[in-house]
Design a protein around this motif. Structure first.
Motif, short mmCIF file in Angstrom:
data_model
loop_
_atom_site.label_atom_id
_atom_site.label_comp_id
_atom_site.label_asym_id
_atom_site.label_seq_id
_atom_site.Cartn_x
_atom_site.Cartn_y
_atom_site.Cartn_z
N HIS A 59 0.81 -1.22 0.00
CA HIS A 59 0.00 0.00 0.00
C HIS A 59 0.85 1.27 0.00
N SER A 60 2.17 1.14 -0.07
CA SER A 60 2.95 2.38 -0.12
C SER A 60 3.18 2.85 -1.55
N VAL A 61 2.78 2.07 -2.53
CA VAL A 61 2.98 2.47 -3.94
C VAL A 61 2.06 3.65 -4.28
N PRO A 62 2.62 4.74 -4.79
CA PRO A 62 1.76 5.85 -5.22
C PRO A 62 0.77 5.38 -6.28
N CYS A 63 -0.45 5.86 -6.18
CA CYS A 63 -1.50 5.41 -7.11
C CYS A 63 -2.55 6.50 -7.22
N ASN A 65 -5.59 6.01 -7.82
CA ASN A 65 -6.88 5.48 -7.32
C ASN A 65 -8.06 6.03 -8.13
N GLN A 81 -1.09 15.40 -11.03
CA GLN A 81 -1.04 15.74 -9.61
C GLN A 81 -0.32 14.66 -8.80
N THR A 82 -0.69 13.41 -9.07
CA THR A 82 -0.12 12.29 -8.32
C THR A 82 1.39 12.21 -8.54
N ASN A 85 3.35 15.21 -6.88
CA ASN A 85 3.49 15.06 -5.44
C ASN A 85 4.28 13.81 -5.05
N ARG B 45 -7.75 13.88 -2.15
CA ARG B 45 -6.31 14.04 -1.95
C ARG B 45 -5.65 14.37 -3.28
N THR B 46 -4.61 15.19 -3.23
CA THR B 46 -3.84 15.45 -4.45
C THR B 46 -2.63 14.53 -4.52
N PHE B 47 -2.48 13.70 -3.50
CA PHE B 47 -1.51 12.61 -3.58
C PHE B 47 -2.10 11.42 -2.86
N SER B 48 -1.93 10.24 -3.43
CA SER B 48 -2.48 9.06 -2.78
C SER B 48 -1.63 7.84 -3.09
N GLN B 49 -1.82 6.83 -2.26
CA GLN B 49 -1.15 5.54 -2.47
C GLN B 49 -2.20 4.48 -2.71
N LYS B 180 -14.83 4.68 -3.74
CA LYS B 180 -13.55 4.76 -3.05
C LYS B 180 -13.59 3.95 -1.75
N ASP B 393 -8.24 6.24 3.00
CA ASP B 393 -8.29 4.86 2.51
C ASP B 393 -6.90 4.23 2.59
N GLN B 395 -3.97 5.51 3.65
CA GLN B 395 -2.88 6.30 3.08
C GLN B 395 -1.69 6.26 4.02
N TYR B 397 1.35 7.17 3.82
CA TYR B 397 2.24 8.34 4.00
C TYR B 397 1.69 9.25 5.09
N PHE B 484 -1.86 17.00 1.80
CA PHE B 484 -2.42 16.74 0.46
C PHE B 484 -3.92 16.45 0.51
N GLU B 486 -7.42 17.92 0.52
CA GLU B 486 -8.00 19.22 0.17
C GLU B 486 -8.84 19.74 1.33
#
Lengths: 438, 490
Positions: A59-63, A65, A81-82, A85, B45-49, B180, B393, B395, B397, B484, B486
């Motif tokens: 679950h640490s892989v950027p995604c 989603n 955006q992904t 960041n 989020r503007t960044f997600s895993q 989601k 979900d 996240q 980080y 990240f 919003e």
């Protein structure tokens, strides 16, 4: 492989994300639905030897989603955006954008997004690995296309003795780490400098060295041929293709001679290495002989259910070295039609003129139906995945999990390749047999 | 609004319940804002895993039905989690002393040409193959992003094969991109069971309890507890048969170990067949099990028996609990779990005397299908002290940043792939893998002793943390954990 698949033994093209994770400090960025990363990691890593997330898996892989929003209106902005960041948050040396079905079906222009970051100097490539395009063997080759086209830079001059090792797929083969290092050890014993790109080692530095190799070694029945051909085209690096994963003295010796000849290592030097290895190897084999010839618990005919790397490699060892009799072999991956004659030819080369029927693209149903047609006089040895333990029990056989998914074993550095690998395999097979009643 | 069983697809949790996956604030604030039908806007989020999707949750339940089969209409990667499902299947069968058997599932192996010309033919072949191979009592067709986007006509194909396949073939709409909230997949599975399997009762069975759970490790314990009340549990839906599921309508009451899992099915059975659904807090810890048993007792008219049972269970474990509380004095924890467990474990850890510094919930349902806020969060928010609360979900980080700031003694998490990251930070991580962890009085003290063990020998964690680095930049650790996320427009 057109038909339905029962009991998966590999995943989709996006599964190549695990090949990225296998390169230390390389980080995938998935542009796909929310579940892809979890499912693929769960199959190739956790369900397969419990290989773990490592530095940046799971679950640490950027995604991105992707949701309905990205499917309906396009996902390029979300990806941008992904990525932007991810480059800030994640600590890595190379980023690989990998797409899934959502992006590839709606047609996001991922190349444009990637190029905008590449133009700013970001160490980043992209590869479109929508799951419907093929399996992870195919995805793994797509990843290498991307690395060759978008990342690798020509070397000033080839480095004598440097050999890139291309072989089993990281994570798909639960034993990949040990196996790649066993192959590297064999190369090193000939005085060559193996470049193992995956696993503990030099990470990106190793990848960067790829164009400088004296030659590429492809130790694989077919997967990776496209990659070594592309490397030859682009960087002029010759390649040696050895289709059989060497397990045991016979194949390891043949492999060393083959490599030695191609690399210009003097034959005496190669023979000296083989002599040394075999002396040590046969010290142990001799010790095993007492059990093998004086037990009432010998295995009957053997069956392999594995990808072509292992089905072929194991069959060679079991016939040529261990002296067992093949019943039927199931190759589980979708070997492209044009590569099958090559594998057929290899399956025709056994000592004593032994032959074994081979099924390509076999799934759980194929295995069940084919085994039901056969009768076994003695308890068969079934070298397959954890799925096949059920069939093995029904046949009163001896199961050993060697191929994805291996969910009944923890695998760390174990390998069946080379001389020591064959000894491990012999130990494992007979431990299953001896443990089956006590 | 009542659950609609006349439609093929269960609406997502976002649509039905106003569920969110993005929030950062405090527990009391979240509960206050979502009380009395209030809602909070989800923050993107503007960044997600990588998160998880509905199809995994749907398939993990359905693959456990012993005589059903699944046709997963998808590229092969979507069946990736079936390996884990089979591990869970083997584990559950082992516990029941059933023989080894694999789950019954085929994947239709959708390819490029199917995304161009449609996958209806593949699906048809998949259903027929599933019937030929397994002769199941029911076939569930699970959908995927690919089948959903190209618009395969699942219902049409199902009606075409009706004559060839003499058992119910049921659509399960669990395309990953639709929600989601992966728990929407639980609802998709239950909706399929409700619309395709469940029948009106032939008779009422006053002793029968529908016990909604995952793998059912506490079967013996629950069977004993219920036995003392003259009740009999039926564990659903994994390890149940199609026939058993058909007559869940006959039960006296429905209870669940996890309200995120069970609320849709429980509510629907109550609305449709008058089977009362126990709407108490989940049965973890003393307070949890006592409220839950009282809920069951009230539904079946066994209040007095329940009180006697509670008294004896309490008496057997009270001394242990007191000793545990003494040992945990001063210990501080962070927890990250699905909403039902995150809320329930706020209470569990309080009972153990462990202070919670922060709670993260993998999503949040402001209300359940029966129209009320989740009782466990209401209970937790009624305490004197507030606590920071985040919704995400999984996240990592955000969690990692939070853990590195708070430096708790313990991290409690639930969901594969979450606790290990805390261990890599050198924090004693206690995963709550089994749904019956801390279940009941005995379960709470067993859980407490497990925590004692984890705190007693920290060698593995300490040495691991000295050697490994997490995949985040130094820059990230200096940012706000929710940088990240919003901001909500006020």
């Amino acid at each position: 492989m057109a038909g339905v698949i029962e009991q998966i033994r590999n995943v989709c093209a996006l599964g190549a994300l695990q090949s990225v994770i296998a390169i230390e400090r390389a980080i995938p960025i998935i542009h796909a639905g929310p579940g892809c990363g979890q499912k693929l990691w769960s199959a190739l890593s956790n369900g397969n030897g419990f290989q773990g997330a490592g530095y940046v898996g799971g679950h640490s892989v950027p995604c991105s989603n992707a949701t309905e929003q990205e499917v309906v209106f396009g996902g390029e902005e979300k990806l941008r955006q992904t990525v932007e960041n991810a480059l800030k948050v994640m600590d890595g040396d190379l980023f690989v954008i990998m797409t899934g079905c959502t992006s590839d079906i709606v047609g996001d222009d991922v190349g444009e997004v990637a190029r905008s970051f590449q133009a700013k100097g970001a160490p980043l490539v992209y590869v479109e690995t929508g799951g419907f395009k093929g399996d992870n063997y195919f995805g793994h080759e797509l990843l290498w296309d991307a690395l060759i086209d978008q990342y690798l830079k020509a070397a000033d001059a080839p480095k004598p003795g440097l050999v890139n090792v291309f072989s089993v797929l990281p994570f798909q083969d639960p034993y990949w780490t040990g196996t790649l290092h066993a192959i590297a050890d064999l190369l090193q014993s000939l005085g060559l400098s193996p470049n193992v790109i995956y696993g503990p080692g030099e990470g990106i530095a190793s990848l960067n060295k790829v164009p400088a190799a004296q030659f590429n070694l492809l130790l694989s029945p077919w997967a990776g041929l496209k990659t070594v051909e592309r490397l030859k085209e682009k960087f002029g690096t010759p390649y040696l293709h050895c289709p059989v994963l060497p397990i045991g003295a016979t194949e390891s010796g043949a492999f060393l001679r083959n490599v030695g000849e191609f690399a210009g290592v003097p034959a005496e030097q190669v023979n000296a290495v083989i002599e040394r290895e075999e002396r040590r190897y046969y010290y142990y084999v001799e010790r095993s002989a007492d059990l093998l010839f004086e037990t009432r618990f010998l295995p009957g005919h053997f069956v392999t259910v594995a990808d072509s790397f292992y089905s072929l490699g194991l069959t060679r060892f079991l016939i040529n070295d261990l002296g067992l009799i093949p019943e039927v072999q199931f190759i589980t991956e979708d070997v492209p039609e044009h590569h099958r004659s090559l594998i057929d030819a290899e399956f025709a080369k056994f000592d004593e003129g032994l032959v074994s029927p081979v099924f390509y693209g076999a799934d759980g149903g194929t295995v069940r139906d084919e085994l039901a047609k056969r009768s076994f006089r003695e308890r068969p040895l079934i070298l397959g995945s954890s799925w096949d333990r059920v069939a093995a029990r029904e046949l009163n056989g001896y199961p050993l999990s060697v191929a994805m998914p291996v969910s009944d074993r923890l695998v760390l550095s174990r390998t069946y390749a080379g001389y020591d690998g064959a000894l491990r395999l012999t130990e494992d097979i007979y431990s299953v047999i001896l443990g089956s009643f006590q | 609004m009542a659950i609609n069983l006349n439609i093929t697809e269960a609406p997502t949790r976002e649509a039905r319940l106003g569920a969110i996956t993005g929030y950062a604030g405090t527990l009391k604030e979240l509960v206050a804002r979502t009380g009395c039908g209030g809602a909070v806007k989800n923050c993107d989020r503007t960044f997600s895993q990588a998160s998880s999707c509905s199809s995994g949750c749907a398939q993990t339940l359905l693959a456990g039905i012993v005589d059903a089969a699944i046709v997963n209409h998808a590229p092969i990667g979507c069946a990736g989690d079936t390996i884990y499902h089979n591990i869970a299947n083997q584990y559950g069968r082992f516990y029941r002393q059933w023989g080894n058997r694999n789950i019954q599932l085929v994947n239709t192996n959708m390819e490029e040409k199917d995304t161009v010309f449609g996958g209806n033919e593949k699906l048809r072949e998949g259903i027929l193959e599933a019937w030929r191979r397994f002769h199941p009592k029911a076939i569930f067709v699970t959908t995927s992003c690919a089948s959903g986007i190209i618009g395969d006509d699942i219902r049409g194909v199902i009606s075409e094969v009706e004559e060839e396949v003499p058992v119910p073939v049921i659509q399960v709409s669990c395309e990953g991109f639709r929600s989601k909230v992966w728990a929407s997949g639980f609802d998709a599975a239950f909706h399929a069971v409700l619309t395709g399997i469940v029948k009106p009762p032939r008779e009422k069975r006053p002793e029968l309890v529908n016990m909604i759970n995952f793998r059912g490790s506490a079967r013996a314990y629950i069977t004993r507890l219920f036995g003392e009340l003259g009740l009999e549990p039926r564990f659903i839906i994994p390890f149940a048969t199609v026939e058993e599921l058909a007559y869940v309508s006959e039960a006296a009451v429905t209870a669940t170990v996890c309200t995120t899992l069970g609320s849709y099915f429980g509510t629907a059975l109550e609305e449709q067949y008058g089977v009362p659904y126990v709407k108490t807090i989940p049965p973890h810890g003393f307070a949890g099990i006592e409220a839950w048993l009282r809920g069951i007792g009230a539904a079946v008219g066994k209040e007095a028996e329940v009180e006697r049972l509670i008294a004896s269970e309490r008496e057997a474990t009270e001394a242990d609990l007191a000793e545990l509380r003494r040992r945990f004095r001063g210990k501080r924890a962070v927890l990250g779990m699905g909403p039902s467990y995150a809320q329930s474990y706020l209470g569990v850890l309080e009972e153990l005397g462990i202070e919670v510094l922060h709670a993260a919930s993998w999503h949040y349902d402001p209300r359940y299908d029966y129209g009320e806020q989740p009782p466990a969060i209401v209970r937790a928010a009624a305490r004197e002290n507030d606590v920071t609360f985040s919704v995400g979900d999984q996240q990592l980080y955000e969690i990692t940043n939070t853990l590195s700031r708070l430096k708790p003694d313990l991290y409690f998490s639930r969901h594969p792939g979450s606790s290990v990251w805390a261990a890599k930070l050198g924090i004693t991580a206690v995963p709550v893998i089994d749904e019956y962890t801390a279940f009941g009085h005995c379960g709470l003290v067993n859980f407490g002793w497990r925590i004692v063990d984890a705190l007693t020998n920290r060698n593995f964690v300490t040495k691991l943390a000295q050697r490994v680095k997490l995949p985040y930049s130094d820059w990230w650790y200096e940012q706000d954990p929710y940088a990240f996320l919003e901001k909500e427009a006020v």
